[in-house]
Scaffold this motif. Structure first.
Motif, PDB file in Angstrom:
ATOM      1  N   VAL A 106     130.670 114.675  51.333  1.00  0.00           N
ATOM      2  CA  VAL A 106     129.457 114.090  50.749  1.00  0.00           C
ATOM      3  C   VAL A 106     128.933 113.112  51.779  1.00  0.00           C
ATOM      4  O   VAL A 106     129.529 112.059  51.997  1.00  0.00           O
ATOM      5  CB  VAL A 106     129.751 113.378  49.410  1.00  0.00           C
ATOM      6  N   ALA A 107     127.836 113.500  52.427  1.00  0.00           N
ATOM      7  CA  ALA A 107     127.345 112.707  53.558  1.00  0.00           C
ATOM      8  C   ALA A 107     125.834 112.508  53.476  1.00  0.00           C
ATOM      9  O   ALA A 107     125.085 113.471  53.322  1.00  0.00           O
ATOM     10  CB  ALA A 107     127.703 113.392  54.871  1.00  0.00           C
ATOM     11  N   HIS A 108     125.430 111.262  53.616  1.00  0.00           N
ATOM     12  CA  HIS A 108     124.005 110.919  53.697  1.00  0.00           C
ATOM     13  C   HIS A 108     123.594 111.089  55.147  1.00  0.00           C
ATOM     14  O   HIS A 108     124.163 110.466  56.037  1.00  0.00           O
ATOM     15  CB  HIS A 108     123.797 109.478  53.220  1.00  0.00           C
ATOM     16  N   ALA A 109     122.602 111.948  55.380  1.00  0.00           N
ATOM     17  CA  ALA A 109     122.205 112.281  56.752  1.00  0.00           C
ATOM     18  C   ALA A 109     120.678 112.301  56.863  1.00  0.00           C
ATOM     19  O   ALA A 109     120.069 113.363  56.958  1.00  0.00           O
ATOM     20  CB  ALA A 109     122.807 113.620  57.159  1.00  0.00           C
ATOM     21  N   PRO A 110     120.046 111.118  56.866  1.00  0.00           N
ATOM     22  CA  PRO A 110     118.582 111.065  56.856  1.00  0.00           C
ATOM     23  C   PRO A 110     117.915 111.233  58.221  1.00  0.00           C
ATOM     24  O   PRO A 110     116.700 111.343  58.288  1.00  0.00           O
ATOM     25  CB  PRO A 110     118.303 109.670  56.294  1.00  0.00           C
ATOM     26  N   SER A 111     118.698 111.265  59.297  1.00  0.00           N
ATOM     27  CA  SER A 111     118.113 111.347  60.637  1.00  0.00           C
ATOM     28  C   SER A 111     118.778 112.465  61.423  1.00  0.00           C
ATOM     29  O   SER A 111     119.825 112.989  61.027  1.00  0.00           O
ATOM     30  CB  SER A 111     118.305 110.023  61.381  1.00  0.00           C
ATOM     31  N   ALA A 112     118.188 112.798  62.556  1.00  0.00           N
ATOM     32  CA  ALA A 112     118.773 113.834  63.413  1.00  0.00           C
ATOM     33  C   ALA A 112     120.193 113.452  63.834  1.00  0.00           C
ATOM     34  O   ALA A 112     121.100 114.294  63.818  1.00  0.00           O
ATOM     35  CB  ALA A 112     117.889 114.063  64.637  1.00  0.00           C
ATOM     36  N   ALA A 131     140.178 117.148  48.189  1.00  0.00           N
ATOM     37  CA  ALA A 131     140.040 115.970  49.057  1.00  0.00           C
ATOM     38  C   ALA A 131     138.553 115.770  49.306  1.00  0.00           C
ATOM     39  O   ALA A 131     137.766 116.721  49.198  1.00  0.00           O
ATOM     40  CB  ALA A 131     140.782 116.162  50.378  1.00  0.00           C
ATOM     41  N   ILE A 132     138.180 114.538  49.644  1.00  0.00           N
ATOM     42  CA  ILE A 132     136.768 114.228  49.865  1.00  0.00           C
ATOM     43  C   ILE A 132     136.600 113.397  51.129  1.00  0.00           C
ATOM     44  O   ILE A 132     137.391 112.493  51.391  1.00  0.00           O
ATOM     45  CB  ILE A 132     136.151 113.510  48.630  1.00  0.00           C
ATOM     46  N   LEU A 133     135.579 113.753  51.888  1.00  0.00           N
ATOM     47  CA  LEU A 133     135.183 113.000  53.072  1.00  0.00           C
ATOM     48  C   LEU A 133     133.785 112.462  52.811  1.00  0.00           C
ATOM     49  O   LEU A 133     132.868 113.237  52.535  1.00  0.00           O
ATOM     50  CB  LEU A 133     135.203 113.888  54.322  1.00  0.00           C
ATOM     51  N   LEU A 134     133.646 111.148  52.865  1.00  0.00           N
ATOM     52  CA  LEU A 134     132.370 110.485  52.616  1.00  0.00           C
ATOM     53  C   LEU A 134     131.733 110.077  53.928  1.00  0.00           C
ATOM     54  O   LEU A 134     132.427 109.626  54.844  1.00  0.00           O
ATOM     55  CB  LEU A 134     132.595 109.240  51.749  1.00  0.00           C
ATOM     56  N   GLY A 135     130.420 110.209  54.008  1.00  0.00           N
ATOM     57  CA  GLY A 135     129.689 109.763  55.179  1.00  0.00           C
ATOM     58  C   GLY A 135     128.458 108.989  54.743  1.00  0.00           C
ATOM     59  O   GLY A 135     127.754 109.405  53.826  1.00  0.00           O
ATOM     60  N   THR A 136     128.216 107.858  55.379  1.00  0.00           N
ATOM     61  CA  THR A 136     127.057 107.052  55.009  1.00  0.00           C
ATOM     62  C   THR A 136     126.501 106.316  56.207  1.00  0.00           C
ATOM     63  O   THR A 136     127.200 106.097  57.200  1.00  0.00           O
ATOM     64  CB  THR A 136     127.403 106.042  53.885  1.00  0.00           C
ATOM     65  N   THR A 137     125.269 105.927  56.073  1.00  0.00           N
ATOM     66  CA  THR A 137     124.662 105.012  57.022  1.00  0.00           C
ATOM     67  C   THR A 137     124.903 103.596  56.530  1.00  0.00           C
ATOM     68  O   THR A 137     125.207 103.382  55.350  1.00  0.00           O
ATOM     69  CB  THR A 137     123.141 105.256  57.105  1.00  0.00           C
ATOM     70  N   GLU A 138     124.781 102.665  57.445  1.00  0.00           N
ATOM     71  CA  GLU A 138     124.800 101.242  57.093  1.00  0.00           C
ATOM     72  C   GLU A 138     123.354 100.852  56.804  1.00  0.00           C
ATOM     73  O   GLU A 138     122.491 100.973  57.664  1.00  0.00           O
ATOM     74  CB  GLU A 138     125.343 100.431  58.268  1.00  0.00           C
ATOM     75  N   ASN A 139     123.086 100.436  55.583  1.00  0.00           N
ATOM     76  CA  ASN A 139     121.736 100.036  55.185  1.00  0.00           C
ATOM     77  C   ASN A 139     121.766  98.596  54.709  1.00  0.00           C
ATOM     78  O   ASN A 139     122.302  98.323  53.628  1.00  0.00           O
ATOM     79  CB  ASN A 139     121.209 100.943  54.068  1.00  0.00           C
ATOM     80  N   GLY A 181     121.654 103.953  49.828  1.00  0.00           N
ATOM     81  CA  GLY A 181     121.305 104.028  48.406  1.00  0.00           C
ATOM     82  C   GLY A 181     121.685 105.370  47.804  1.00  0.00           C
ATOM     83  O   GLY A 181     122.059 105.459  46.634  1.00  0.00           O
ATOM     84  N   ALA A 182     121.605 106.420  48.619  1.00  0.00           N
ATOM     85  CA  ALA A 182     121.966 107.752  48.126  1.00  0.00           C
ATOM     86  C   ALA A 182     123.452 107.835  47.778  1.00  0.00           C
ATOM     87  O   ALA A 182     123.826 108.392  46.742  1.00  0.00           O
ATOM     88  CB  ALA A 182     121.592 108.811  49.164  1.00  0.00           C
ATOM     89  N   LEU A 183     124.321 107.281  48.642  1.00  0.00           N
ATOM     90  CA  LEU A 183     125.755 107.301  48.337  1.00  0.00           C
ATOM     91  C   LEU A 183     126.046 106.409  47.135  1.00  0.00           C
ATOM     92  O   LEU A 183     126.856 106.765  46.267  1.00  0.00           O
ATOM     93  CB  LEU A 183     126.596 106.886  49.542  1.00  0.00           C
ATOM     94  N   LYS A 184     125.378 105.278  47.038  1.00  0.00           N
ATOM     95  CA  LYS A 184     125.556 104.399  45.865  1.00  0.00           C
ATOM     96  C   LYS A 184     125.147 105.138  44.599  1.00  0.00           C
ATOM     97  O   LYS A 184     125.828 105.055  43.573  1.00  0.00           O
ATOM     98  CB  LYS A 184     124.743 103.113  46.057  1.00  0.00           C
ATOM     99  N   ARG A 225     131.720  99.160  54.769  1.00  0.00           N
ATOM    100  CA  ARG A 225     133.121  99.534  54.555  1.00  0.00           C
ATOM    101  C   ARG A 225     133.669  98.852  53.300  1.00  0.00           C
ATOM    102  O   ARG A 225     134.296  99.499  52.459  1.00  0.00           O
ATOM    103  CB  ARG A 225     133.959  99.148  55.774  1.00  0.00           C
ATOM    104  N   ARG A 226     133.447  97.549  53.176  1.00  0.00           N
ATOM    105  CA  ARG A 226     133.949  96.813  52.004  1.00  0.00           C
ATOM    106  C   ARG A 226     133.380  97.373  50.706  1.00  0.00           C
ATOM    107  O   ARG A 226     134.094  97.498  49.708  1.00  0.00           O
ATOM    108  CB  ARG A 226     133.609  95.334  52.122  1.00  0.00           C
ATOM    109  N   ALA A 227     132.095  97.710  50.711  1.00  0.00           N
ATOM    110  CA  ALA A 227     131.457  98.225  49.498  1.00  0.00           C
ATOM    111  C   ALA A 227     132.075  99.554  49.067  1.00  0.00           C
ATOM    112  O   ALA A 227     132.412  99.741  47.895  1.00  0.00           O
ATOM    113  CB  ALA A 227     129.953  98.376  49.721  1.00  0.00           C
TER     114      ALA A 227
END
Length: 153
Positions: free
Chosen positions: A7-13, A54-62, A68-71, A104-106
């Motif tokens: 589950v990965a947020h990928a808004p950019s190239a 198993a799950i691998l999470l990917g997010t941007t730092e916003n 917001g999408a991962l939240k 990371r903390r969130a």
């Protein structure tokens, strides 16, 4: 067949390059016993997590936080998963323009509440984009899938 959910947020190239690298690693030809499913956080839900091993999470730092999408994914999924997925192996990568510690903390706070099991330290891809970030995400995907196939996680 075991299932690894990414589950990965990928808004950019560049963030799509990281997501695709994680998928490429997880789908390595030598790994035959793991199905890899990739979803954007706004498309993923509790049913996807319940169907994975198993799950691998990917997010941007916003703004020092997860996307917001991962939240939103966690908001919709937290209570349906709370008692159903304890011990789920998980990992995280963060594309951080700054230091990534707030992000990371969130995520760690939510994962702790869900009682998922970290299988490695979160990968934080800090600063200007570097091609080595793709290598690191590919290795993370490979490690998760190989460990899942071998029954280590």
């Amino acid at each position: 067949m075991k299932r690894l959910l990414i589950v990965a947020h990928a808004p950019s190239a560049n963030t799509r390059r990281l997501r695709d690298a994680a998928r490429r690693g997880a789908g390595h030809p030598d790994i035959e016993g793991v199905e890899v499913v990739v979803k954007a956080p706004l498309e993923a839900g509790p049913e996807d997590v319940l169907a994975c091993d198993a799950i691998l999470l990917g997010t941007t730092e916003n703004l020092g936080y997860m996307s917001g999408a991962l939240k939103d994914f966690f908001d919709r999924s937290y209570y349906p998963l709370l008692e159903e997925t304890q011990g789920l192996p998980c990992a995280l990568y963060i594309r951080a323009g700054h230091d990534g510690t707030g992000t990371r903390r969130a995520v760690e706070g939510i994962v702790t509440g869900l009682r998922w099991k970290w299988v490695q330290e979160p990968l934080i891809c800090r600063g200007e984009f570097k091609t080595e970030f793709m290598t690191q995400c590919e290795e993370l995907g490979l490690s998760m899938a190989a460990s899942l196939e071998a029954g280590i996680i």
